[in-house]
Design a protein around this motif. Structure first.
Motif, short mmCIF file in Angstrom:
data_model
loop_
_atom_site.label_atom_id
_atom_site.label_comp_id
_atom_site.label_asym_id
_atom_site.label_seq_id
_atom_site.Cartn_x
_atom_site.Cartn_y
_atom_site.Cartn_z
N THR A 71 0.91 -1.06 -0.09
CA THR A 71 -0.05 0.15 -0.04
C THR A 71 0.99 1.15 -0.17
O THR A 71 0.58 2.06 -0.87
N THR A 72 1.69 1.26 0.92
CA THR A 72 2.66 2.38 1.05
C THR A 72 3.47 2.73 -0.15
O THR A 72 3.59 3.93 -0.87
N THR A 73 3.87 1.78 -0.85
CA THR A 73 4.88 1.51 -2.13
C THR A 73 4.21 2.42 -3.30
O THR A 73 4.32 3.22 -3.85
N GLY A 141 -15.09 -4.65 -3.28
CA GLY A 141 -14.24 -5.29 -4.06
C GLY A 141 -12.71 -4.88 -3.58
O GLY A 141 -12.52 -4.53 -2.45
N ALA A 142 -11.54 -5.30 -4.25
CA ALA A 142 -10.34 -5.10 -4.09
C ALA A 142 -9.76 -3.58 -3.66
O ALA A 142 -9.03 -3.69 -2.93
N THR A 143 -10.43 -2.84 -4.23
CA THR A 143 -9.89 -1.30 -3.88
C THR A 143 -10.30 -0.86 -2.44
O THR A 143 -9.66 -0.15 -1.84
N SER A 144 -11.05 -1.82 -1.89
CA SER A 144 -11.27 -1.62 -0.26
C SER A 144 -10.15 -1.47 0.76
O SER A 144 -10.16 -0.62 1.62
N ASN A 145 -9.31 -2.10 0.25
CA ASN A 145 -8.05 -2.19 1.01
C ASN A 145 -7.15 -1.02 0.90
O ASN A 145 -6.18 -0.73 1.49
N ILE A 146 -7.28 -0.22 -0.16
CA ILE A 146 -6.46 0.92 -0.26
C ILE A 146 -6.70 2.16 -0.79
O ILE A 146 -6.24 3.41 -0.51
N ALA A 147 -8.24 2.35 -1.10
CA ALA A 147 -8.98 3.50 -1.65
C ALA A 147 -8.81 4.55 -0.71
O ALA A 147 -8.58 5.95 -0.93
N VAL A 158 -12.90 12.54 2.41
CA VAL A 158 -13.08 11.41 1.79
C VAL A 158 -14.20 10.52 2.50
O VAL A 158 -14.28 10.32 3.83
N ILE A 159 -15.28 10.16 1.70
CA ILE A 159 -16.48 9.53 2.33
C ILE A 159 -16.52 8.26 1.81
O ILE A 159 -16.48 8.09 0.55
N MET A 160 -16.37 7.07 2.44
CA MET A 160 -16.39 5.63 1.86
C MET A 160 -17.60 4.93 1.98
O MET A 160 -18.32 5.22 3.05
N LEU A 161 -17.94 4.10 1.17
CA LEU A 161 -18.87 3.03 0.89
C LEU A 161 -18.41 1.94 0.69
O LEU A 161 -17.53 1.71 -0.32
N ASN A 162 -19.01 1.07 1.40
CA ASN A 162 -18.97 -0.53 0.96
C ASN A 162 -17.56 -0.64 0.76
O ASN A 162 -17.06 -1.41 -0.01
N ASP A 201 -14.82 -1.17 -9.74
CA ASP A 201 -15.57 -2.48 -9.96
C ASP A 201 -14.76 -3.40 -8.90
O ASP A 201 -13.78 -2.76 -8.06
N GLY A 202 -15.01 -4.79 -8.96
CA GLY A 202 -14.38 -5.62 -7.90
C GLY A 202 -12.75 -5.80 -8.18
O GLY A 202 -12.30 -5.81 -6.93
N ASP A 203 -12.17 -5.64 -9.31
CA ASP A 203 -10.75 -5.55 -9.28
C ASP A 203 -9.93 -4.57 -9.38
O ASP A 203 -9.01 -4.33 -9.86
N GLY A 204 -10.92 -3.48 -9.59
CA GLY A 204 -10.20 -2.07 -9.48
C GLY A 204 -9.44 -1.55 -10.86
O GLY A 204 -8.89 -0.73 -10.78
N ASP A 205 -10.35 -2.17 -11.99
CA ASP A 205 -9.46 -1.46 -13.29
C ASP A 205 -10.60 -0.76 -14.03
O ASP A 205 -10.47 -0.76 -15.12
N ARG A 206 -11.85 -0.51 -13.16
CA ARG A 206 -12.77 0.18 -14.06
C ARG A 206 -13.50 1.25 -13.08
O ARG A 206 -13.57 1.02 -11.95
N ILE A 207 -13.81 2.31 -13.65
CA ILE A 207 -14.28 3.46 -12.63
C ILE A 207 -15.59 4.01 -13.37
O ILE A 207 -15.64 4.03 -14.75
N MET A 208 -16.43 4.49 -12.57
CA MET A 208 -17.83 5.15 -12.89
C MET A 208 -17.66 6.42 -12.16
O MET A 208 -17.30 6.18 -10.84
N VAL A 209 -18.21 7.65 -12.70
CA VAL A 209 -17.95 8.94 -11.89
C VAL A 209 -19.25 9.54 -11.92
O VAL A 209 -20.30 9.34 -12.78
N VAL A 210 -19.79 10.03 -10.59
CA VAL A 210 -20.95 10.77 -10.49
C VAL A 210 -20.73 12.28 -10.39
O VAL A 210 -19.72 12.52 -9.36
N ASP A 211 -21.29 13.24 -10.78
CA ASP A 211 -20.86 14.66 -10.56
C ASP A 211 -21.61 15.14 -9.36
O ASP A 211 -22.14 14.24 -8.49
N ASN A 212 -21.46 16.28 -8.93
CA ASN A 212 -21.93 17.03 -7.58
C ASN A 212 -23.48 17.26 -7.67
O ASN A 212 -23.87 17.43 -6.63
#
Length: 332
Positions: A71-73, A141-147, A158-162, A201-212
């Motif tokens: 994570t640090t690296t 998913g996997a990004t839970s450990n580092i996001a 930063v507000i975290m969900l799931n 997504d589950g393995d952190g290679d896809r992103i979706m964005v929601v605006d303000n």
């Protein structure tokens, strides 16, 4: 070979594999299946030495790097990239010149992470956090450990969900493109008056964005925005490099941008307007990565409607890293 569920439902498991840095084609996969199906696989160990049937044990040294080291690296590597880009940006706006080392590193940030563990950091540092509120849905998913530690490094709030990694996926399939899958993220953005919402997504290679306003940014619109990030920041770096040298800056050439056939037919025209050369490709992130490696004129950016986005502008590893794409968008 990587065993992964990616965004599949919890009762489906799969594998991804590469041979000579290339994903096998559908034909090659079928050929392998036929080869295995026709082979005699009754019990290959039946007449072998009994010692081969003993259970395999692993020592602690085979368990890999500690999570905190990974994570640090990773975070420090991205911090160096962001600092390099926006250190250059600040100097560009102030009409300052970069020193020789920094100007060189703008185009030669080393693409591997492993060597950063114990090396001194020669890169400029970006210590100011962005004055933004960001909501992140990891979809268990996997990004839970580092996001959270990654985005808290750069954002005021930063507000975290799931954000508990859970292979049973209690809130549903970790696919942010599914209908209504972003409802919780949209609601949280609106309630907290956040600036942006990201879902991975589950393995952190896809992103979706929601605006303000809680509105989903369509992936091909997002592709256009991220391509603009890559082109704009490359142009800034080139301006600094040529200002620092005695050479006259040549006329800018159109930079190739790859996008898959599912994207809007308006995308080509929009990309041309920002100085890109639009190139349509077949759908498939592995095909996208393969084309990035093999094309003689390498694209500066690539993406597809499913939410895979790849920056190929020399600052970081050219893979579809959703968290990195989100950070580049935020800073831009």
């Amino acid at each position: 070979i990587m065993v992964t569920a990616s965004h599949s439902s919890k009762d489906i498991l799969g594998i991804k594999w590469l041979v000579d840095n290339r994903s096998p084609s559908h034909t090659e996969i079928q050929a392998l299946y036929q080869q295995l199906a026709s082979a005699n696989l009754a019990d290959p160990l039946e007449n072998s030495n009994p010692v081969n049937k003993q259970p395999i044990t692993y020592s602690a040294s085979q368990s890999g790097l500690p999570i905190d080291v990974i994570t640090t690296t990773y975070i420090e590597a991205i911090a160096q990239v962001i600092a390099t880009i926006h250190h250059s940006d600040n100097h560009h706006s102030d009409n300052h010149h970069l020193n020789k080392h920094t100007a060189h590193s703008t185009h030669n940030v080393e693409p591997l992470l492993s060597h950063r563990l114990f090396r001194p950091n020669p890169q400029p540092q970006l210590n100011t956090k962005l004055d933004v509120t960001i909501v992140i849905d990891c979809l268990n998913g996997a990004t839970s450990n580092i996001a959270q530690p990654l985005f808290e490094r750069f954002c005021q709030r930063v507000i975290m969900l799931n954000d508990t990694a859970d292979g049973s996926f209690p809130t549903g399939n970790p696919d942010p493109t599914e209908p209504n899958r972003l409802a919780e993220l949209q609601q949280t953005v609106i309630i907290n008056q956040a600036d942006l919402g990201f879902a991975f997504d589950g393995d952190g290679d896809r992103i979706m964005v929601v605006d303000n306003r809680g509105k989903v940014v369509m992936p091909d619109h997002l592709l256009y925005l991220l391509a603009q990030v890559a082109i704009t920041e490359r142009s800034m770096a080139d301006d600094i490099s040529y200002n620092h040298s005695k050479n006259a800056k040549p006329a800018p050439a159109a930079l190739p941008v790859l996008f898959d056939i599912k994207c809007s037919h308006h995308l080509s025209e929009l990309l041309r307007d920002i100085g890109a050369e639009p190139i349509m490709t077949r759908t498939g992130s592995s095909l996208l990565r393969q084309r990035l490696r093999t094309d003689q004129r390498q694209a500066i950016f690539a993406g597809e409607l499913s939410g895979h986005f790849i920056f190929n502008d020399g600052y970081f590893i050219a893979y579809d890293d959703a968290m990195y794409a989100g950070l580049r968008l935020l800073h831009w």
